[in-house]
Scaffold this motif. Structure first.
Motif, PDB file in Angstrom:
ATOM      1  N   GLU A  66      47.620  36.488  48.567  1.00  0.00           N
ATOM      2  CA  GLU A  66      46.690  35.590  47.875  1.00  0.00           C
ATOM      3  C   GLU A  66      47.256  34.176  47.770  1.00  0.00           C
ATOM      4  O   GLU A  66      46.525  33.196  47.874  1.00  0.00           O
TER       5      GLU A  66
ATOM      6  N   TRP B 196      37.947  41.281  40.217  1.00  0.00           N
ATOM      7  CA  TRP B 196      37.592  40.018  40.889  1.00  0.00           C
ATOM      8  C   TRP B 196      36.264  40.202  41.613  1.00  0.00           C
ATOM      9  O   TRP B 196      35.818  41.303  41.852  1.00  0.00           O
ATOM     10  N   GLU B 197      35.641  39.076  41.946  1.00  0.00           N
ATOM     11  CA  GLU B 197      34.302  39.094  42.552  1.00  0.00           C
ATOM     12  C   GLU B 197      34.345  38.521  43.965  1.00  0.00           C
ATOM     13  O   GLU B 197      35.143  37.634  44.252  1.00  0.00           O
TER      14      GLU B 197
ATOM     15  N   GLN C   1      33.010  36.030  46.526  1.00  0.00           N
ATOM     16  CA  GLN C   1      32.342  34.731  46.389  1.00  0.00           C
ATOM     17  C   GLN C   1      31.390  34.514  47.556  1.00  0.00           C
ATOM     18  O   GLN C   1      31.784  34.685  48.708  1.00  0.00           O
TER      19      GLN C   1
ATOM     20  N   SER D 255      35.674  28.411  45.492  1.00  0.00           N
ATOM     21  CA  SER D 255      35.639  29.472  44.479  1.00  0.00           C
ATOM     22  C   SER D 255      36.551  30.634  44.860  1.00  0.00           C
ATOM     23  O   SER D 255      37.035  31.348  43.982  1.00  0.00           O
ATOM     24  N   GLU D 256      36.818  30.814  46.166  1.00  0.00           N
ATOM     25  CA  GLU D 256      37.773  31.851  46.566  1.00  0.00           C
ATOM     26  C   GLU D 256      39.169  31.562  46.043  1.00  0.00           C
ATOM     27  O   GLU D 256      39.926  32.475  45.717  1.00  0.00           O
TER      28      GLU D 256
ATOM     29  N   THR E 266      39.882  30.130  43.225  1.00  0.00           N
ATOM     30  CA  THR E 266      39.903  30.545  41.821  1.00  0.00           C
ATOM     31  C   THR E 266      40.047  32.063  41.706  1.00  0.00           C
ATOM     32  O   THR E 266      40.804  32.562  40.863  1.00  0.00           O
ATOM     33  N   GLU E 267      39.321  32.806  42.550  1.00  0.00           N
ATOM     34  CA  GLU E 267      39.419  34.268  42.519  1.00  0.00           C
ATOM     35  C   GLU E 267      40.837  34.719  42.890  1.00  0.00           C
ATOM     36  O   GLU E 267      41.353  35.665  42.314  1.00  0.00           O
ATOM     37  N   SER E 268      41.434  34.034  43.868  1.00  0.00           N
ATOM     38  CA  SER E 268      42.802  34.397  44.260  1.00  0.00           C
ATOM     39  C   SER E 268      43.757  34.238  43.087  1.00  0.00           C
ATOM     40  O   SER E 268      44.637  35.072  42.879  1.00  0.00           O
TER      41      SER E 268
ATOM     42  N   LYS F 199      42.997  34.558  39.980  1.00  0.00           N
ATOM     43  CA  LYS F 199      42.740  35.682  39.067  1.00  0.00           C
ATOM     44  C   LYS F 199      43.484  36.930  39.536  1.00  0.00           C
ATOM     45  O   LYS F 199      44.125  37.632  38.740  1.00  0.00           O
TER      46      LYS F 199
END
Length: 393
Positions: free
Chosen positions: A107, A247-248, A250, A266-267, A269-271, A273
């Motif tokens: 990530e 996690w979601e 995107q 936004s990926e 940000t997910e990474s 998380k």
């Protein structure tokens, strides 16, 4: 006085292979009618190094240092796929701690890759500032890599059955600090870029790909998810320990260059998380499955015989590939990175085929730039996110 005649015929222009916006050595032969693009033909192969043939003449361990040269901005993913293939062939268990360390590294590498997509993409369409901002954050990721693996770009960190070394003392705290800092960095990028009218003018509605079209062209990664298809191999294939984190996927539905930008932002940000959850929940235990080191030892050696004294002293951990074929894939930052591997009961693979995401995603470029303006080629090519190292291999 002679009046210069206006020429009506088409003009053929070479873009690249050393144009700074080509992101490497891609060459486009563009047919223009004034500013309008009539046709575009990508020419590949200026960076071809025969990576697949090299792989067929090396053991997996010997080949590991080579793989970081495919996509040299997301190096952890090329290593992950290289060790995942033999692990699945030999049904090797990876210790829990090693799996968590791998997820953290992957990530971080995804963020580094997206950052070095964002900077040059913005520079291509005329915004210089983000180019300098992204290096600030990327250096911090490379500092973390250097502390854990000893190298900043070409890590050689993954091993069959785990990773090469455990995380050093204090690394987890440093990484958590980075996560907190980076979230403010992403907010800064969005404030600077996302609603900028000049930026929106350049990317909105440019290079639109519909969902069905994206599937038919075999696109993957942010290219596919920006066209409204929620497909992420981390959720689909359940590899490593991604299922244990919250996690979601995107995605956007517009399918234009702006949607691809939003997906990648936004990926990141997910990474962050995923990394934070992995760092907080990282278990103890071994970082490598040492049982698999006992493959292919010299059999029934005679005491003081030649092969006892010389050959079997320090055998490198060779690994016999069983006689079967296998396709393995991971969700790299640019899309689906896959390897088709055929074993032949030897230590070398009989066939080793790489499926690079950039190469497949690049197919759609001539389709996208037709009937667009010349300046839109930069926007569309930038939004595809290619690295010539993996396109040419």
């Amino acid at each position: 006085m002679t009046v210069p005649a206006t020429r009506k015929d088409l003009m053929i222009v070479n873009m690249g292979p050393h144009h700074p916006s080509m992101h490497g050595v891609l060459r486009l032969i563009v047919t223009l009618d004034g500013e309008d693009v009539i046709d575009c033909e990508p020419i590949l192969g200026y960076l071809h190094r025969g990576m697949e043939k090299i792989a067929e003449n090396r053991t997996i361990i010997q080949y590991l240092p080579y793989v970081t040269r495919w996509d040299y901005l997301a190096t952890m993913f090329t290593e992950a796929i290289t060790v995942n293939a033999p692990e699945q062939l030999g049904n090797i268990q990876v210790p829990k701690r090693a799996s968590y360390i791998r997820v953290i590294m992957l990530e971080l590498s995804r963020i580094a890759s997206h950052l070095l997509w964002l900077g040059p993409f913005m520079a291509d369409i005329g915004a210089q500032t983000p180019f300098f901002y992204i290096f600030r954050e990327r250096e911090l990721i490379y500092d973390l890599f250097e502390a854990a693996t000893g190298m900043r770009m070409m890590h050689n960190f993954f091993r069959i059955g785990g990773v090469a070394a455990d995380l050093p003392h204090g690394w987890i705290d440093k990484c958590l600090d980075f996560c907190d800092y980076f979230l403010t960095g992403i907010a800064e990028y969005q404030k600077l870029i996302t609603r900028n009218p000049i930026f929106l003018e350049r990317v909105e509605g440019v290079g639109i790909i519909g969902g069905e079209e994206a599937i038919n062209w075999g696109l993957s990664g942010p290219m596919l998810r920006a066209s409204g298809i929620q497909w992420d191999l981390r959720k689909v294939d359940h590899y490593e320990c991604y299922d244990e984190f919250d996690w979601e996927v995107q995605w956007q539905k517009e399918g234009d260059s702006l949607a691809r930008y939003l997906v990648r932002i936004s990926e990141m940000t997910e990474s962050i998380k995923i990394i934070q959850q992995a760092l907080e929940g990282i278990p103890g235990g071994p970082y490598e499955n040492l049982e698999i080191r006992r493959f292919d030892r010299a059999k029934d050696t005679v005491w003081n015989d030649f092969d006892y004294r010389f050959i079997s002293k320090k055998p490198s951990p060779t690994f016999e590939l069983s006689k079967q074929e296998l396709y393995v894939r991971v969700e790299a930052p640019k899309g689906e990175l896959g390897i088709f591997l055929i074993g032949d009961k030897g230590v070398f693979p009989w066939r080793y085929k790489i499926r690079p995401p950039g190469f497949i995603n690049l197919q759609i470029l001539p389709q996208l730039v037709k009937r667009m303006k010349l300046a839109d080629i930069m926007t569309i090519l930038g939004s595809i996110d290619i690295i010539m190292g993996e396109v040419d291999r």
